[in-house]
Design a protein around this motif. Structure first.
Motif, PDB file in Angstrom:
ATOM      1  N   PHE A   9      49.441  37.688  47.862  1.00  0.00           N
ATOM      2  CA  PHE A   9      49.058  36.156  48.197  1.00  0.00           C
ATOM      3  C   PHE A   9      47.628  36.293  47.517  1.00  0.00           C
ATOM      4  O   PHE A   9      47.065  36.952  47.055  1.00  0.00           O
ATOM      5  N   THR A  10      47.488  34.627  46.786  1.00  0.00           N
ATOM      6  CA  THR A  10      46.225  34.667  45.954  1.00  0.00           C
ATOM      7  C   THR A  10      45.383  33.450  46.868  1.00  0.00           C
ATOM      8  O   THR A  10      45.742  32.568  47.411  1.00  0.00           O
ATOM      9  N   VAL A  11      44.002  33.801  46.872  1.00  0.00           N
ATOM     10  CA  VAL A  11      43.048  33.067  47.557  1.00  0.00           C
ATOM     11  C   VAL A  11      42.276  32.508  46.389  1.00  0.00           C
ATOM     12  O   VAL A  11      41.648  33.268  45.491  1.00  0.00           O
ATOM     13  N   ARG A  12      42.012  31.073  46.387  1.00  0.00           N
ATOM     14  CA  ARG A  12      40.992  30.476  45.274  1.00  0.00           C
ATOM     15  C   ARG A  12      39.629  30.319  46.090  1.00  0.00           C
ATOM     16  O   ARG A  12      39.797  29.457  47.135  1.00  0.00           O
ATOM     17  N   GLY A  18      31.723  27.505  39.484  1.00  0.00           N
ATOM     18  CA  GLY A  18      32.990  27.568  39.080  1.00  0.00           C
ATOM     19  C   GLY A  18      33.823  28.436  40.167  1.00  0.00           C
ATOM     20  O   GLY A  18      33.663  28.598  41.367  1.00  0.00           O
ATOM     21  N   ALA A  19      35.107  28.421  39.604  1.00  0.00           N
ATOM     22  CA  ALA A  19      36.349  28.955  40.666  1.00  0.00           C
ATOM     23  C   ALA A  19      37.031  30.244  40.038  1.00  0.00           C
ATOM     24  O   ALA A  19      36.846  30.565  38.876  1.00  0.00           O
ATOM     25  N   PHE A  20      37.090  31.069  41.173  1.00  0.00           N
ATOM     26  CA  PHE A  20      37.742  32.326  40.775  1.00  0.00           C
ATOM     27  C   PHE A  20      38.871  32.474  41.898  1.00  0.00           C
ATOM     28  O   PHE A  20      38.664  32.132  42.964  1.00  0.00           O
ATOM     29  N   ARG A  21      39.626  33.383  41.405  1.00  0.00           N
ATOM     30  CA  ARG A  21      40.771  33.700  42.445  1.00  0.00           C
ATOM     31  C   ARG A  21      40.741  35.245  42.612  1.00  0.00           C
ATOM     32  O   ARG A  21      40.023  36.096  42.223  1.00  0.00           O
ATOM     33  N   MET A  22      41.260  35.538  43.950  1.00  0.00           N
ATOM     34  CA  MET A  22      41.390  36.737  44.346  1.00  0.00           C
ATOM     35  C   MET A  22      43.058  37.082  44.623  1.00  0.00           C
ATOM     36  O   MET A  22      43.743  36.279  45.493  1.00  0.00           O
ATOM     37  N   ARG A  23      43.610  38.022  43.975  1.00  0.00           N
ATOM     38  CA  ARG A  23      45.039  38.330  44.144  1.00  0.00           C
ATOM     39  C   ARG A  23      45.142  39.518  45.172  1.00  0.00           C
ATOM     40  O   ARG A  23      44.463  40.652  44.879  1.00  0.00           O
ATOM     41  N   VAL A  24      45.833  39.280  46.021  1.00  0.00           N
ATOM     42  CA  VAL A  24      45.803  40.500  47.540  1.00  0.00           C
ATOM     43  C   VAL A  24      47.051  41.159  47.302  1.00  0.00           C
ATOM     44  O   VAL A  24      48.323  40.433  47.289  1.00  0.00           O
ATOM     45  N   THR A  25      47.181  42.144  47.497  1.00  0.00           N
ATOM     46  CA  THR A  25      48.454  43.123  47.483  1.00  0.00           C
ATOM     47  C   THR A  25      48.459  43.846  48.692  1.00  0.00           C
ATOM     48  O   THR A  25      47.608  44.684  49.074  1.00  0.00           O
ATOM     49  N   THR A  26      49.153  43.416  49.764  1.00  0.00           N
ATOM     50  CA  THR A  26      49.393  43.895  51.106  1.00  0.00           C
ATOM     51  C   THR A  26      49.471  45.409  51.291  1.00  0.00           C
ATOM     52  O   THR A  26      48.840  46.038  51.919  1.00  0.00           O
ATOM     53  N   TRP A  37      44.161  37.588  55.017  1.00  0.00           N
ATOM     54  CA  TRP A  37      45.041  36.446  55.156  1.00  0.00           C
ATOM     55  C   TRP A  37      44.633  35.776  56.370  1.00  0.00           C
ATOM     56  O   TRP A  37      44.684  34.446  56.230  1.00  0.00           O
ATOM     57  N   GLN A  38      43.959  36.112  57.424  1.00  0.00           N
ATOM     58  CA  GLN A  38      43.490  35.322  58.622  1.00  0.00           C
ATOM     59  C   GLN A  38      42.404  34.662  58.077  1.00  0.00           C
ATOM     60  O   GLN A  38      42.424  33.470  58.525  1.00  0.00           O
ATOM     61  N   LEU A  39      41.539  35.184  57.204  1.00  0.00           N
ATOM     62  CA  LEU A  39      40.216  34.415  57.086  1.00  0.00           C
ATOM     63  C   LEU A  39      40.509  33.346  56.047  1.00  0.00           C
ATOM     64  O   LEU A  39      40.056  32.258  56.170  1.00  0.00           O
ATOM     65  N   ALA A  40      41.764  33.503  55.184  1.00  0.00           N
ATOM     66  CA  ALA A  40      41.909  32.503  54.192  1.00  0.00           C
ATOM     67  C   ALA A  40      42.647  31.442  54.910  1.00  0.00           C
ATOM     68  O   ALA A  40      42.601  30.304  54.771  1.00  0.00           O
ATOM     69  N   ARG A  41      43.472  31.765  55.903  1.00  0.00           N
ATOM     70  CA  ARG A  41      44.279  30.750  56.716  1.00  0.00           C
ATOM     71  C   ARG A  41      43.466  29.633  57.556  1.00  0.00           C
ATOM     72  O   ARG A  41      43.566  28.711  57.608  1.00  0.00           O
ATOM     73  N   ILE A 227      30.168  29.139  48.360  1.00  0.00           N
ATOM     74  CA  ILE A 227      31.541  28.781  48.159  1.00  0.00           C
ATOM     75  C   ILE A 227      31.716  27.310  48.946  1.00  0.00           C
ATOM     76  O   ILE A 227      31.320  27.018  50.115  1.00  0.00           O
ATOM     77  N   ARG A 228      32.423  26.427  47.840  1.00  0.00           N
ATOM     78  CA  ARG A 228      32.409  24.955  48.344  1.00  0.00           C
ATOM     79  C   ARG A 228      33.885  24.968  49.168  1.00  0.00           C
ATOM     80  O   ARG A 228      33.919  24.676  50.207  1.00  0.00           O
ATOM     81  N   SER A 229      34.849  25.803  48.861  1.00  0.00           N
ATOM     82  CA  SER A 229      36.258  25.958  49.700  1.00  0.00           C
ATOM     83  C   SER A 229      36.847  27.139  49.207  1.00  0.00           C
ATOM     84  O   SER A 229      36.537  27.580  48.053  1.00  0.00           O
ATOM     85  N   MET A 230      37.387  27.617  50.141  1.00  0.00           N
ATOM     86  CA  MET A 230      38.617  28.715  49.945  1.00  0.00           C
ATOM     87  C   MET A 230      39.991  27.956  50.294  1.00  0.00           C
ATOM     88  O   MET A 230      40.144  27.379  51.207  1.00  0.00           O
ATOM     89  N   GLU A 231      41.046  28.608  49.552  1.00  0.00           N
ATOM     90  CA  GLU A 231      42.168  27.978  49.858  1.00  0.00           C
ATOM     91  C   GLU A 231      43.395  29.002  49.189  1.00  0.00           C
ATOM     92  O   GLU A 231      43.238  29.787  48.331  1.00  0.00           O
ATOM     93  N   LEU A 232      44.354  29.129  50.141  1.00  0.00           N
ATOM     94  CA  LEU A 232      45.542  29.821  49.701  1.00  0.00           C
ATOM     95  C   LEU A 232      46.144  28.880  48.369  1.00  0.00           C
ATOM     96  O   LEU A 232      46.687  27.953  48.726  1.00  0.00           O
ATOM     97  N   LEU A 233      46.560  29.847  47.418  1.00  0.00           N
ATOM     98  CA  LEU A 233      47.232  29.014  46.373  1.00  0.00           C
ATOM     99  C   LEU A 233      48.724  29.345  46.350  1.00  0.00           C
ATOM    100  O   LEU A 233      49.681  28.722  45.929  1.00  0.00           O
ATOM    101  N   SER A 234      49.114  30.751  46.510  1.00  0.00           N
ATOM    102  CA  SER A 234      50.381  31.115  46.315  1.00  0.00           C
ATOM    103  C   SER A 234      50.630  32.449  47.145  1.00  0.00           C
ATOM    104  O   SER A 234      49.685  33.250  47.451  1.00  0.00           O
ATOM    105  N   CYS A 235      51.915  32.554  47.631  1.00  0.00           N
ATOM    106  CA  CYS A 235      52.487  33.732  48.275  1.00  0.00           C
ATOM    107  C   CYS A 235      53.759  34.290  47.639  1.00  0.00           C
ATOM    108  O   CYS A 235      54.532  33.560  47.395  1.00  0.00           O
TER     109      CYS A 235
END
Length: 242
Positions: A9-12, A18-26, A37-41, A227-235
């Motif tokens: 999953f990817t968190v922005r 500016g914005a950056f992404r975090m790509r997580v591999t479980t 995952w819990q924190l992003a949700r 951080i203005r906001s964190m959000e899940l982008l894709s799974c």
């Protein structure tokens, strides 16, 4: 809230620089990916400050060191952050998979014990000088190749894409290392002053329910990036629903 994360999953993170992404591999580190995952949700880090930026060299009398890490995770409400530290700290662990703690890769901040114990099976102590244990909500992004963190057991669970690291590099670092790591008499080049003259964030003050959290940071450390906001982008995986 689904507690089992997808395979990837990817968190922005949208920040004030500016914005950056975090790509997580479980599969890299399941306990740590699950916590992310819990924190992003929960969007737990909305409003969080980048309170520890260990990058710049402030002491010309000490040999120059490369950038180290950027640490963040506390959302700025001490009552909530302390609750997570007290109730949600986990001693689960995972091995450090290749490539380890290289630039852009992400691990959870952890406490330390001076010798290997049952809860730290992946620590290479005594080759490592300590073993990492106990994580809650604070993470760090490696700013350089920090493979020395592999031995204590700082398992990577995600990575910032190379094209997004330019944003990470813009995060404000002028306050230097945190106060507790810059006592009088020390000579770390990352410290902007020592002892009472240190300009860094006080970790003790940060979690103080009386006058800490973002009230403290905004008033006393107003230049900190945040951080203005964190959000899940894709799974990705068997379930693609985020």
């Amino acid at each position: 809230m689904r507690e089992t994360p997808p395979e990837q999953f990817t968190v922005r993170f949208k920040t004030n620089v500016g914005a950056f992404r975090m790509r997580v591999t479980t599969a890299w580190a399941p306990p740590f990916a699950t916590r992310m995952w819990q924190l992003a949700r929960l969007r737990y880090m909305d409003g969080a400050r980048f309170y520890r930026v260990v990058r710049d060299n402030f002491n010309p009398a000490v040999p120059h060191k490369p950038p180290f890490v950027i640490q963040f995770g506390y959302n700025g409400v001490p009552e909530i952050d302390n609750c997570w530290d007290n109730k949600m700290t986990s001693n689960d662990t995972a091995p450090v998979v290749p490539p380890g703690n290289l630039r852009g890769y992400i691990s959870f901040s952890m406490g330390a014990v001076e010798t290997k114990i049952d809860q730290t099976p992946y620590c290479t102590y005594p080759i490592a000088s300590y073993c990492a244990i106990g994580f809650s909500q604070n993470i760090f992004i490696n700013l350089a190749n920090n493979t020395r963190l592999d031995g204590p057991g700082f398992a990577i669970f995600g990575v910032v894409p190379a094209e997004d690291m330019s944003v990470v590099d813009r995060i404000y670092g002028g306050y230097g290392e945190v106060t507790e790591l810059c006592p009088a008499g020390s000579n770390s080049t990352y410290c902007n002053g020592y002892g009472d003259s240190n300009q860094g964030v006080s970790m003790d003050r940060l979690v103080n329910p009386t006058d800490g959290g973002n009230r403290y940071l905004i008033t006393r450390k107003p230049l900190l990036s945040y951080i203005r906001s964190m959000e899940l982008l894709s799974c990705k995986g068997k379930s693609r629903r985020c």
